[in-house]
Design a protein around this motif. Structure first.
Motif, short mmCIF file in Angstrom:
data_model
loop_
_atom_site.label_atom_id
_atom_site.label_comp_id
_atom_site.label_asym_id
_atom_site.label_seq_id
_atom_site.Cartn_x
_atom_site.Cartn_y
_atom_site.Cartn_z
N SER A 251 0.79 -1.16 -0.03
CA SER A 251 0.02 -0.44 0.16
C SER A 251 0.73 1.28 -0.11
O SER A 251 0.25 2.21 -0.22
CB SER A 251 -0.92 -0.02 1.16
OG SER A 251 -0.19 -0.11 2.58
N PHE A 252 1.98 1.25 0.07
CA PHE A 252 3.18 2.21 0.10
C PHE A 252 4.01 2.24 -1.18
O PHE A 252 4.37 1.22 -1.45
CB PHE A 252 3.87 2.11 1.49
CG PHE A 252 5.08 3.09 1.68
CD1 PHE A 252 4.79 4.42 2.06
CD2 PHE A 252 6.30 2.77 1.13
CE1 PHE A 252 5.80 5.37 2.15
CE2 PHE A 252 7.53 3.66 1.22
CZ PHE A 252 7.13 5.03 1.84
N ASP A 253 3.88 3.60 -1.53
CA ASP A 253 4.83 3.52 -2.91
C ASP A 253 6.30 3.73 -2.68
O ASP A 253 6.58 4.98 -2.47
CB ASP A 253 4.15 4.86 -3.88
CG ASP A 253 4.82 4.86 -5.06
OD1 ASP A 253 5.47 4.00 -5.58
OD2 ASP A 253 4.46 5.74 -5.84
N TYR A 254 7.07 2.74 -2.46
CA TYR A 254 8.39 2.98 -2.24
C TYR A 254 8.92 3.64 -3.48
O TYR A 254 8.95 3.30 -4.52
CB TYR A 254 9.17 1.43 -1.69
CG TYR A 254 10.61 1.56 -1.50
CD1 TYR A 254 11.19 1.82 -0.60
CD2 TYR A 254 11.35 1.22 -2.79
CE1 TYR A 254 12.73 1.80 -0.35
CE2 TYR A 254 12.78 1.19 -2.65
CZ TYR A 254 13.36 1.81 -1.33
OH TYR A 254 14.58 1.74 -1.51
N ILE B 95 9.32 5.64 9.08
CA ILE B 95 8.10 5.27 8.26
C ILE B 95 7.96 6.27 7.13
O ILE B 95 7.51 5.68 5.94
CB ILE B 95 7.01 6.04 9.43
CG1 ILE B 95 6.78 5.38 10.39
CG2 ILE B 95 5.46 6.04 8.54
CD1 ILE B 95 6.40 3.76 10.26
N LYS B 96 8.68 7.27 7.08
CA LYS B 96 8.87 8.05 5.74
C LYS B 96 9.52 7.41 4.59
O LYS B 96 9.03 7.41 3.59
CB LYS B 96 9.32 9.64 6.07
CG LYS B 96 9.62 10.51 4.84
CD LYS B 96 9.98 11.70 5.20
CE LYS B 96 10.18 12.63 4.14
NZ LYS B 96 10.72 13.91 4.43
N ARG B 97 10.56 6.82 5.01
CA ARG B 97 11.46 6.22 4.01
C ARG B 97 10.73 4.94 3.51
O ARG B 97 10.63 4.41 2.25
CB ARG B 97 12.75 5.58 4.67
CG ARG B 97 13.62 4.82 3.79
CD ARG B 97 14.62 5.78 3.05
NE ARG B 97 14.29 6.71 2.16
CZ ARG B 97 13.92 6.40 0.89
NH1 ARG B 97 13.98 5.23 0.43
NH2 ARG B 97 13.25 7.48 0.01
N GLN C 71 7.47 -4.24 6.93
CA GLN C 71 7.58 -5.23 5.88
C GLN C 71 8.32 -4.78 4.50
O GLN C 71 9.20 -5.42 3.94
CB GLN C 71 6.18 -5.57 5.33
CG GLN C 71 6.00 -6.68 4.46
CD GLN C 71 4.83 -7.23 4.12
OE1 GLN C 71 3.97 -6.36 3.29
NE2 GLN C 71 4.22 -8.32 4.19
N MET C 72 8.16 -3.66 4.27
CA MET C 72 8.85 -2.82 3.17
C MET C 72 10.30 -3.01 3.31
O MET C 72 11.13 -3.12 2.30
CB MET C 72 8.16 -1.63 2.80
CG MET C 72 9.04 -0.79 1.50
SD MET C 72 8.87 -1.63 0.05
CE MET C 72 7.31 -1.55 -0.32
N ALA C 73 10.72 -2.41 4.68
CA ALA C 73 12.30 -2.35 4.93
C ALA C 73 12.80 -3.77 4.76
O ALA C 73 13.89 -3.96 4.49
CB ALA C 73 12.26 -1.89 6.33
N LEU C 74 12.02 -4.91 5.37
CA LEU C 74 12.57 -6.08 5.17
C LEU C 74 12.68 -6.72 3.68
O LEU C 74 13.71 -7.48 3.11
CB LEU C 74 11.47 -7.28 5.86
CG LEU C 74 11.68 -8.64 5.58
CD1 LEU C 74 13.19 -8.93 6.02
CD2 LEU C 74 10.82 -9.59 6.34
#
Length: 216
Positions: free
Chosen positions: A7-10, A58-60, A65-68
């Motif tokens: 849901s997050f646009d990395y 959070i901002k990055r 999960q995304m960091a993993l």
């Protein structure tokens, strides 16, 4: 195999400061996962280990999960580099088994180097029962190497595509779960263990087209 949905646009960082911040967070996540499970590790834990603020994390990344996934991306890149190297040097090996043993030794080495990320990804899989796209990519690249090795070392008609997938499954699963201490019955000696895995891979890779079609 299901693909993870975000849901997050990395957005991959481009500026040096943003790159440095991301790497500090990823190193901190790796450190945290070496002593805690993925579930037990919190964003606050990661931020404190990195010496940065939770809000910056959070901002990055948007989520743990995304960091993993970004941490596991390091492992994926190392695996791709190794596979490309083997693919470019197939003629330097004397046999398929020699390639298989080398792949097994190398895979265990990089899995140990990235043990924390691998264990966390396995933990997440056991919860979601979905294979992430990064693992799928590594598997497919390994199958491509198996196919090339089959073609290089075996006569036409003595192998099939099913064998390439089977050999890859043996390679990845045997080493992955040995590193996770889930296959303690395998030989402790690295030389014996990888030779055994290599022999299994040869048996799988030489499945004939007719045998692969049999309904066992």
């Amino acid at each position: 195999m299901g693909a993870a949905k975000f849901s997050f646009d990395y957005v991959k960082p481009k500026q040096s400061r943003a790159i440095e911040t991301e790497q500090r967070f990823l190193d901190a996540l790796d450190q945290c996962l070496s002593v805690k499970s993925y579930r037990e590790t919190t964003i606050q834990d990661i931020a404190e280990a990195a010496g940065l603020h939770r809000g910056a994390f959070i901002k990055r990344f948007g989520s743990k999960q995304m960091a993993l996934f970004r941490l596991y991306d390091r492992y994926k890149d190392r695996a791709s580099e190794v596979l490309n190297d083997i693919l470019s040097r197939l003629s330097a090996f004397a046999s398929f088994e020699e390639v298989a043993v080398h792949m097994s030794e190398t895979l265990e080495r990089i899995q140990r180097r990235d043990f924390s990320a691998n264990r966390a990804m396995n933990e997440m899989f056991l919860v979601d029962l979905k294979t992430d796209p990064y693992t799928v990519q590594i598997f497919k690249e390994t199958v491509d190497v198996m196919r090339a090795a089959q073609s290089h070392f075996f006569e036409p008609g003595t192998y099939c595509d099913t064998g390439a997938f089977a050999a890859t499954q043996i390679l990845v699963t045997s080493n992955y779960f040995y590193v996770l201490n889930a296959m303690p019955a395998l030989p402790k000696s690295p030389r014996l263990r990888h030779r055994l895995i290599g022999q299994w891979m040869v048996q799988a890779a030489t499945l004939s087209p007719s045998a692969a079609e049999d309904d066992f």
